[in-house]
Design a protein around this motif. Structure first.
Motif, PDB file in Angstrom:
ATOM      1  N   THR A 157       0.968  -1.222  -0.251  1.00 27.43           N
ATOM      2  CA  THR A 157      -0.161  -0.146   0.094  1.00 27.43           C
ATOM      3  C   THR A 157       0.969   1.351   0.152  1.00 27.43           C
ATOM      4  O   THR A 157       2.260   1.216   0.209  1.00 27.43           O
ATOM      5  CB  THR A 157      -1.023   0.070   1.253  1.00 27.43           C
ATOM      6  N   GLY A 168       0.879   3.533   2.079  1.00 32.96           N
ATOM      7  CA  GLY A 168       1.460   3.806   3.457  1.00 32.96           C
ATOM      8  C   GLY A 168       2.672   3.202   3.716  1.00 32.96           C
ATOM      9  O   GLY A 168       3.462   3.521   4.656  1.00 32.96           O
ATOM     10  N   ASP A 169       2.936   2.263   2.895  1.00 30.11           N
ATOM     11  CA  ASP A 169       4.360   1.363   3.255  1.00 30.11           C
ATOM     12  C   ASP A 169       5.296   2.055   2.420  1.00 30.11           C
ATOM     13  O   ASP A 169       6.548   1.744   2.646  1.00 30.11           O
ATOM     14  CB  ASP A 169       4.008   0.021   2.465  1.00 30.11           C
ATOM     15  N   LYS A 210       3.606  -7.487   4.744  1.00 33.73           N
ATOM     16  CA  LYS A 210       2.434  -8.332   4.672  1.00 33.73           C
ATOM     17  C   LYS A 210       2.420  -8.875   3.071  1.00 33.73           C
ATOM     18  O   LYS A 210       3.347  -8.331   2.441  1.00 33.73           O
ATOM     19  CB  LYS A 210       1.113  -7.541   4.603  1.00 33.73           C
ATOM     20  N   CYS A 213      -0.222 -11.289  -0.025  1.00 32.43           N
ATOM     21  CA  CYS A 213      -1.575 -11.445  -0.589  1.00 32.43           C
ATOM     22  C   CYS A 213      -1.624 -12.982  -0.704  1.00 32.43           C
ATOM     23  O   CYS A 213      -0.691 -13.474  -1.695  1.00 32.43           O
ATOM     24  CB  CYS A 213      -2.037 -10.651  -1.646  1.00 32.43           C
ATOM     25  N   LYS A 224      -1.335 -10.038   7.387  1.00 32.37           N
ATOM     26  CA  LYS A 224      -0.245  -9.801   8.041  1.00 32.37           C
ATOM     27  C   LYS A 224       0.776 -10.788   7.995  1.00 32.37           C
ATOM     28  O   LYS A 224       0.736 -11.819   8.124  1.00 32.37           O
ATOM     29  CB  LYS A 224      -0.590  -9.436   9.616  1.00 32.37           C
ATOM     30  N   ASN A 238      -5.022   7.572  -0.116  1.00 34.85           N
ATOM     31  CA  ASN A 238      -4.908   7.070   1.210  1.00 34.85           C
ATOM     32  C   ASN A 238      -3.668   5.865   1.450  1.00 34.85           C
ATOM     33  O   ASN A 238      -3.512   5.346   0.630  1.00 34.85           O
ATOM     34  CB  ASN A 238      -6.266   6.327   1.654  1.00 34.85           C
ATOM     35  N   PRO A 239      -3.351   5.979   2.710  1.00 39.48           N
ATOM     36  CA  PRO A 239      -2.257   5.150   3.083  1.00 39.48           C
ATOM     37  C   PRO A 239      -2.442   3.576   2.907  1.00 39.48           C
ATOM     38  O   PRO A 239      -1.636   2.871   2.673  1.00 39.48           O
ATOM     39  CB  PRO A 239      -1.861   5.328   4.509  1.00 39.48           C
ATOM     40  N   THR A 240      -3.866   3.336   3.036  1.00 41.03           N
ATOM     41  CA  THR A 240      -4.280   2.111   2.855  1.00 41.03           C
ATOM     42  C   THR A 240      -4.668   1.575   1.390  1.00 41.03           C
ATOM     43  O   THR A 240      -5.006   0.351   1.094  1.00 41.03           O
ATOM     44  CB  THR A 240      -5.711   1.893   3.639  1.00 41.03           C
ATOM     45  N   ASP A 241      -4.590   2.493   0.412  1.00 36.30           N
ATOM     46  CA  ASP A 241      -4.802   2.115  -0.877  1.00 36.30           C
ATOM     47  C   ASP A 241      -3.523   1.132  -1.373  1.00 36.30           C
ATOM     48  O   ASP A 241      -2.542   1.714  -1.350  1.00 36.30           O
ATOM     49  CB  ASP A 241      -4.673   3.396  -1.856  1.00 36.30           C
ATOM     50  N   LEU A 242      -4.097   0.335  -2.305  1.00 39.68           N
ATOM     51  CA  LEU A 242      -3.278  -0.584  -2.895  1.00 39.68           C
ATOM     52  C   LEU A 242      -2.373  -0.076  -4.055  1.00 39.68           C
ATOM     53  O   LEU A 242      -2.988   0.696  -4.736  1.00 39.68           O
ATOM     54  CB  LEU A 242      -3.813  -1.873  -3.518  1.00 39.68           C
TER      55      LEU A 242
END
Length: 215
Positions: free
Chosen positions: A60, A62-63, A75, A77, A84, A115-119
């Protein structure tokens, strides 16, 4: 007692690497493909970091640090679910040099607002990626019950590259990093493996004995 399923054994093809010329040819073929050009950033990222495909699927924004010089991989998939932890549970930070092609790639594909959580990497339809999608663009895809070779399979059919599975991108990065003078302990840190594993599985003498262009 239940019988444990035997682990699948790796084949020789699973432990091979592309030459740098083949790597760049694959990247170019993805960039120019009429259907799968959208996956060229993913292919570049995998070739240039040695990350496991599942780790890239789960990455993401955020990483990624603000300057795109630090990539936190913590993390992966598995199928259609992000979990996690990486394959071996190791969290790591991949260092990206300022002015490098990897930094330029991340800066180029980063949305103006996210957003930080966006892939970071998504499918053509904007859905999370998985190994099936990777197989389709790499090996074979189907339309109206007709099968067509994917990008790398097409290159292999033309005799331009040897056909290797997507995991070979990880082997290619580690092999050429070592060939370029990076110590095995650094490579192990970058790809999230042990030095023993790197020396056992990611050193390919038939590749590194070839003439080496700029890595």
């Amino acid at each position: 007692m239940k019988n444990q399923k035997a682990k699948k054994k790796s084949t020789d093809d699973d432990l091979r690497a592309f030459t740098l010329e083949q790597r760049d040819l694959i990247i170019k073929a993805f960039e120019e493909h009429r259907l799968f050009f959208c996956y060229s950033p993913l292919i570049k990222f995998l070739f240039w970091t040695g990350a496991r495909p599942g780790e890239a699927f789960a990455l993401t924004w955020g990483d990624i640090s603000n300057d795109c010089c630090r990539i936190t991989i913590n993390k992966s998939c598995n199928g259609h679910r992000i979990k996690k932890g990486t394959k071996n549970g190791k969290k790591r930070v991949f260092p990206c040099q300022k002015g490098s092609k990897l930094q330029a790639l991340l800066l180029d594909i980063r949305p103006t607002s996210c957003n930080p959580t966006d892939l970071i990497f998504l499918s053509k339809t904007g859905r999370p990626l998985n190994s099936s999608i990777m197989f389709s663009c790499w090996n074979e895809w189907k339309s109206k019950n007709i099968k067509y070779p994917g990008v790398v399979k097409s290159l292999a059919n033309a005799g331009d590259v040897s056909y290797l599975k997507p995991y070979a991108m990880r082997h290619t990065f580690a092999t050429w990093a070592i060939s370029s003078g990076v110590s095995p302990d650094k490579v192990a840190l970058w790809i999230g493996d042990t030095v023993e594993t790197v020396l056992t599985y990611y050193c390919h003498p038939e590749i590194v004995s070839a003439e080496c262009p700029d890595f």
